[in-house]
Design an enzyme around this catalytic site. Structure first.
Site, mmCIF file in Angstrom:
data_model
loop_
_atom_site.group_PDB
_atom_site.id
_atom_site.type_symbol
_atom_site.label_atom_id
_atom_site.label_comp_id
_atom_site.label_asym_id
_atom_site.label_seq_id
_atom_site.Cartn_x
_atom_site.Cartn_y
_atom_site.Cartn_z
ATOM 1 C CG ASP A 86 26.341 30.142 134.624
ATOM 2 O OD1 ASP A 86 26.290 31.347 134.925
ATOM 3 O OD2 ASP A 86 27.382 29.465 134.688
ATOM 4 C CD GLU B 102 25.438 41.044 138.585
ATOM 5 O OE1 GLU B 102 25.795 39.927 138.204
ATOM 6 O OE2 GLU B 102 26.231 41.884 139.056
#
Ligand SMILES: *[C@@H]1O[C@H](CO)[C@@H](O)[C@H](O)[C@H]1NC(C)=O
Length: 271
Positions: free
Chosen positions: A229, A41
């Site tokens: 998700d 990230e």
């Protein structure tokens, strides 16, 4: 009539404190702390802001794996920290314990005007989340600290409004939702009940912990979370998370860049 002299020379301590806080809110933001949990990230933001890993590690205790990247971007001193790889397992030190520790040590060391917790999260389709959406969390709470004793129950949940930044929301195309934090990637039935009670759109593993520390040390904090998700979807979370991580990280990093561009030259009270 002028006030008596000594009331000017010795204002009551509360007045001094309020004045100091007011001053902090109306001077341009100069130092920010970005907290991220995973190297995947963080890497694109490190290059985007041309940050470099600080070879001086003296601000952290000896031997910890925590990593600080630093640099100047526009008029801002940017510190981006991630808790590094676990010394025993060699994987990213995700979760609330590492996030709290590195946030605490970094606020102490860098004295930031603002904390940005940036990362990925699971999203609830029933609350309107889709993969790739980027949110600014309006409130945070824990969903796996169940203490069924009056008041301890509320302490465990630790619900907090986040620092409100209406102008960032007005300017940038971010969604708004509540964030629920726990130390598991999957979701047990107990967690699900608590997440629903928290009225959460997002589920992550660090946010409420970072909020707790920022609040303790009186630093405003905001939470930029991108959905990797769908928690209430068909695909297994771990699989969907790993599949989407790199792609969604691009959306996250774009949003964080927009937020930082917006912050540059502004005061806390302009956010
Ligand atoms: C966030 O939670 C609060 C209660 O803590 C609730 O009033 C609010 O509607 C929730 N916001 C969203 C966007 O779900």
């Amino acid at each position: 009539m002028a006030p008596p002299e000594d009331s000017v020379a010795n204002p009551p301590p509360e007045a001094e404190e309020a004045a100091a806080a007011g001053e902090a809110n109306t001077k341009p933001i100069s130092t920010i702390l970005i907290v991220m949990a995973m190297h995947t990230e963080a890497a694109p933001l490190v290059s985007k802001f041309k940050l470099v890993e600080d070879p001086d590690r003296s601000m952290f205790p000896k031997g910890v794996p925590w990593v600080r990247y630093r640099g100047k971007y526009k008029d801002l001193d940017i510190n981006l920290v991630w808790p590094g790889k676990d010394p025993n397992f060699g994987v990213d030190s995700v979760g609330t314990v590492s996030a709290s520790l590195v946030t605490y040590a970094s606020i102490q060391a860098f004295n930031p005007d603002l904390v940005i917790d940036a990362g990925t999260a699971g999203g609830f389709r029933a609350k309107g989340a889709s993969v790739g959406d980027v949110y600014l969390a309006s409130a945070v709470a824990f969903h796996d600290r169940r203490i069924p004793i009056p008041v301890f129950d509320l302490y465990g949940i630790g619900a907090k409004q986040t620092f409100s930044c209406p102008n960032i929301l007005k300017e940038l195309n971010l969604k708004v939702g509540n964030l629920s934090t726990g130390d598991s990637l999957d979701m047990s039935p107990h967690d699900e009940t608590a997440i629903l009670a928290n009225e959460a759109t997002l589920k992550d593993m660090e946010g409420a912990a970072v909020a707790y520390v920022a609040d303790l040390l009186s630093v405003p904090a905001i939470f930029v979370k991108a959905v990797t998700d769908i928690v209430d979807g068909e695909k297994p979370t771990a699989e969907e998370f790993l599949q989407n991580l790199v792609l969604v990280t691009a959306a996250l990093d774009q949003a964080v860049t927009q937020v930082v561009d917006f912050i540059s030259g502004k005061c806390i009270s302009d956010l």
